[in-house]
Design an enzyme around this catalytic site. Structure first.
Site, PDB file in Angstrom:
ATOM      1  N   HIS A   1     -43.922  37.744  53.861  1.00  0.00           N
ATOM      2  CA  HIS A   1     -43.701  39.140  53.334  1.00  0.00           C
ATOM      3  C   HIS A   1     -42.283  39.718  53.403  1.00  0.00           C
ATOM      4  O   HIS A   1     -41.656  39.527  54.170  1.00  0.00           O
ATOM      5  CB  HIS A   1     -44.407  39.891  54.441  1.00  0.00           C
ATOM      6  CG  HIS A   1     -45.999  39.518  54.436  1.00  0.00           C
ATOM      7  ND1 HIS A   1     -46.747  39.961  55.267  1.00  0.00           N
ATOM      8  CD2 HIS A   1     -46.918  39.435  53.235  1.00  0.00           C
ATOM      9  CE1 HIS A   1     -48.159  39.767  54.802  1.00  0.00           C
ATOM     10  NE2 HIS A   1     -48.002  39.321  53.503  1.00  0.00           N
TER      11      HIS A   1
ATOM     12  N   HIS B   1     -43.654  37.149  61.271  1.00  0.00           N
ATOM     13  CA  HIS B   1     -43.958  38.389  60.604  1.00  0.00           C
ATOM     14  C   HIS B   1     -43.381  39.416  61.234  1.00  0.00           C
ATOM     15  O   HIS B   1     -43.090  39.218  62.653  1.00  0.00           O
ATOM     16  CB  HIS B   1     -45.266  38.502  60.429  1.00  0.00           C
ATOM     17  CG  HIS B   1     -45.768  37.473  59.418  1.00  0.00           C
ATOM     18  ND1 HIS B   1     -46.314  38.067  58.174  1.00  0.00           N
ATOM     19  CD2 HIS B   1     -46.395  36.057  59.378  1.00  0.00           C
ATOM     20  CE1 HIS B   1     -46.847  37.037  57.260  1.00  0.00           C
ATOM     21  NE2 HIS B   1     -46.710  35.967  58.130  1.00  0.00           N
TER      22      HIS B   1
ATOM     23  N   GLU C   1     -46.293  38.413  65.311  1.00  0.00           N
ATOM     24  CA  GLU C   1     -45.687  39.766  64.668  1.00  0.00           C
ATOM     25  C   GLU C   1     -44.844  40.321  65.878  1.00  0.00           C
ATOM     26  O   GLU C   1     -45.003  40.423  66.791  1.00  0.00           O
ATOM     27  CB  GLU C   1     -46.880  40.882  64.848  1.00  0.00           C
ATOM     28  CG  GLU C   1     -48.224  40.599  63.641  1.00  0.00           C
ATOM     29  CD  GLU C   1     -47.795  40.937  62.480  1.00  0.00           C
ATOM     30  OE1 GLU C   1     -46.573  41.236  62.041  1.00  0.00           O
ATOM     31  OE2 GLU C   1     -48.637  40.479  61.470  1.00  0.00           O
TER      32      GLU C   1
ATOM     33  N   GLU D   1     -39.986  42.164  55.694  1.00  0.00           N
ATOM     34  CA  GLU D   1     -40.096  42.013  56.891  1.00  0.00           C
ATOM     35  C   GLU D   1     -38.743  40.966  57.497  1.00  0.00           C
ATOM     36  O   GLU D   1     -38.868  40.061  57.879  1.00  0.00           O
ATOM     37  CB  GLU D   1     -41.435  41.058  57.465  1.00  0.00           C
ATOM     38  CG  GLU D   1     -42.428  41.947  57.510  1.00  0.00           C
ATOM     39  CD  GLU D   1     -44.026  41.117  57.511  1.00  0.00           C
ATOM     40  OE1 GLU D   1     -43.873  40.206  57.900  1.00  0.00           O
ATOM     41  OE2 GLU D   1     -44.828  41.936  57.103  1.00  0.00           O
TER      42      GLU D   1
END
Length: 455
Positions: A211, A337, A412, A214
């Site tokens: 992504h 991420h 995350e 990020e």
């Protein structure tokens, strides 16, 4: 992994939105929103030159809302479906859920009225999101900087990251090999490294930057490489000696470049679909593709693509893993991420539990505890479906189910779920965040080794 929508809109919608937010024909105060070294030099401020083609988020607000009844949930589901001016970070799903929403300046009055009318609990996290982007762009080193000055106090362009990988291979020729998966949709290389001490070692694979916005993920990936090569900590040295490491800091190079040059909040790749661009690569993998938590609409932030595995970047990684999972004995797959501080394992598409659920839960909890002891930060561990939101077609699920890699996690990283910065993490957080990621990986690998996963 968390979801933003503005970067996924059709070109015509972006232009309208930029006009509505007041970008106009020149930059205010002559300031350049592009990172240092990008060649802007204040163009458009009284020079007669046009401003850069840069998306701006002046006076966009971030609201954090909490749902107390089904009516409120239905309201926000409808808002997300109907409005391209509201950027939902996640989806409205359940009572008690908290959700952050980036609201375009021209919609602030409307949303404030709806929040009051429907008595939705909320707070404003920031009143001008562009200020955070401007700060963040000032933390980027120039694209032409010498890679010998690479560090973890700044953010870096793709070119510099790749040059740094080459320098590591030159500096440690007996241990480091530069890898190239092939080119992306727009012809950029997908480069990584293999760090090896013995051909007999089991391997850990780290994927980062799927992504685009990020930025902390590629920074963490390069930090991990550096630690494995330079740390004097005996535990880290054992990891470097006992395992081989395959690390690709940016598997979405087109999108990553686009965040520096045009839209800091871009998420997807840069595939063209008529007037729209981009597939969410972490919804494109051929494992229960497009069954939940993704979209068939190319204007959406979570567009899964026209078919399973349709994207060149997805195909490159799939082919690499298939060609190397047995040969390199890849036993662990880590996807980096941001944000929300979570350590998640399969599955993303169902509540069903993987066969080694208890082990993955145990390893994740031990990693969360190790992070807590190191920095005081709270990370939550659990299956992706249970922990964050349902999603299908992710690389982690594919790696575990289709490639047969038993230890698979999606991290995350910072900040917390109600972060005021969203994906715009300040540079002072790079090193501690990357250290937390490496601590978690080290803990998981050591715990898995104790259970015999690397025999």
């Amino acid at each position: 992994m968390l979801k933003l929508r503005i970067g996924a809109q059709c070109l015509v919608i972006q232009i309208v939105a930029m006009a509505a937010s007041g970008t106009g024909s020149k930059l205010e105060s002559g300031t350049c929103p592009v990172a240092r070294g990008s060649g802007c030099s204040g163009q458009g401020a009284g020079t007669g030159a046009p401003p850069p083609d840069q998306a701006r988020y002046d006076n966009y607000r971030i609201y954090n809302v909490e749902f107390e009844n089904e009516e409120q949930i239905a309201l926000f589901q409808k808002l997300e479906e109907q409005s391209d001016s509201l950027t939902f970070i996640g989806h409205a799903r359940e009572i008690g859920q908290k959700l952050s929403i980036l609201v375009a300046a021209h919609r602030v009055a409307d949303i404030a009225d709806l929040l009051q009318t429907y008595k939705v609990k909320h707070r404003v996290l920031t009143y001008n999101f562009q200020e955070k982007i401007d700060r963040n762009m000032g933390e980027v080193q120039p694209e032409d900087i010498d890679a010998s000055q690479f560090d973890w106090q700044h953010f870096f362009h793709l070119k510099t990251i790749y040059e740094w990988l080459d320098k590591m291979a030159e500096k440690y020729p007996e241990r480091v090999t530069v890898l190239d998966m092939g080119t992306s949709t727009q012809g950029n290389a997908i480069k990584g490294i293999k760090l090896s001490s013995s051909p007999d070692n089991k391997a850990i694979f780290i994927e980062s930057g799927i992504h685009a916005r990020e930025w902390i993920a590629p920074a963490a990936a390069t930090y991990i490489i550096n630690q494995l090569l330079t740390s004097q900590d005996p535990r880290v040295q054992r990891l470097a000696q006992d395992y081989n490491w395959i690390v690709f800091p940016c598997v979405n190079p087109d999108g990553y470049k686009y965040t520096f040059e045009h839209d800091r909040m871009w998420r997807k790749n840069r595939q063209l679909f008529g007037t729209c661009r981009g597939v969410d690569l972490n919804r494109n993998y051929p494992d229960h593709w497009n069954t939940t938590g993704s979209s068939s609409d190319p204007t959406r932030y979570d567009f899964a693509g026209p078919s399973a595995g349709s994207e060149l970047e997805t195909q490159r990684l799939i082919q690499f893993i298939r060609s190397n999972v047995a040969k390199e004995q890849i036993k662990t797959y880590i996807a980096l991420h941001s944000y929300s501080q979570m350590l998640m394992f399969p599955y993303g598409y169902t509540k069903d539990r993987v066969s080694n659920y208890d082990d993955l839960q145990e390893f994740g909890k031990r990693a969360s505890e190790a992070i807590k002891a190191e920095s005081g930060r709270d990370y939550v561990s659990g299956s992706l479906y249970e922990t964050i939101y349902p999603s299908s077609g992710g690389s982690m699920d594919w790696a575990h189910s289709e490639a047969g890699i038993p230890i698979a996690y999606t991290f995350e990283l910072r900040g917390p779920p109600d972060s005021e910065d969203l994906f715009i993490l300040p540079d002072v957080e790079i090193q501690p965040t990357a250290s937390e990621a490496f601590t978690a990986i080290r803990t998981i690998v050591e715990a898995a080794a104790d259970k015999g996963y690397y025999k």
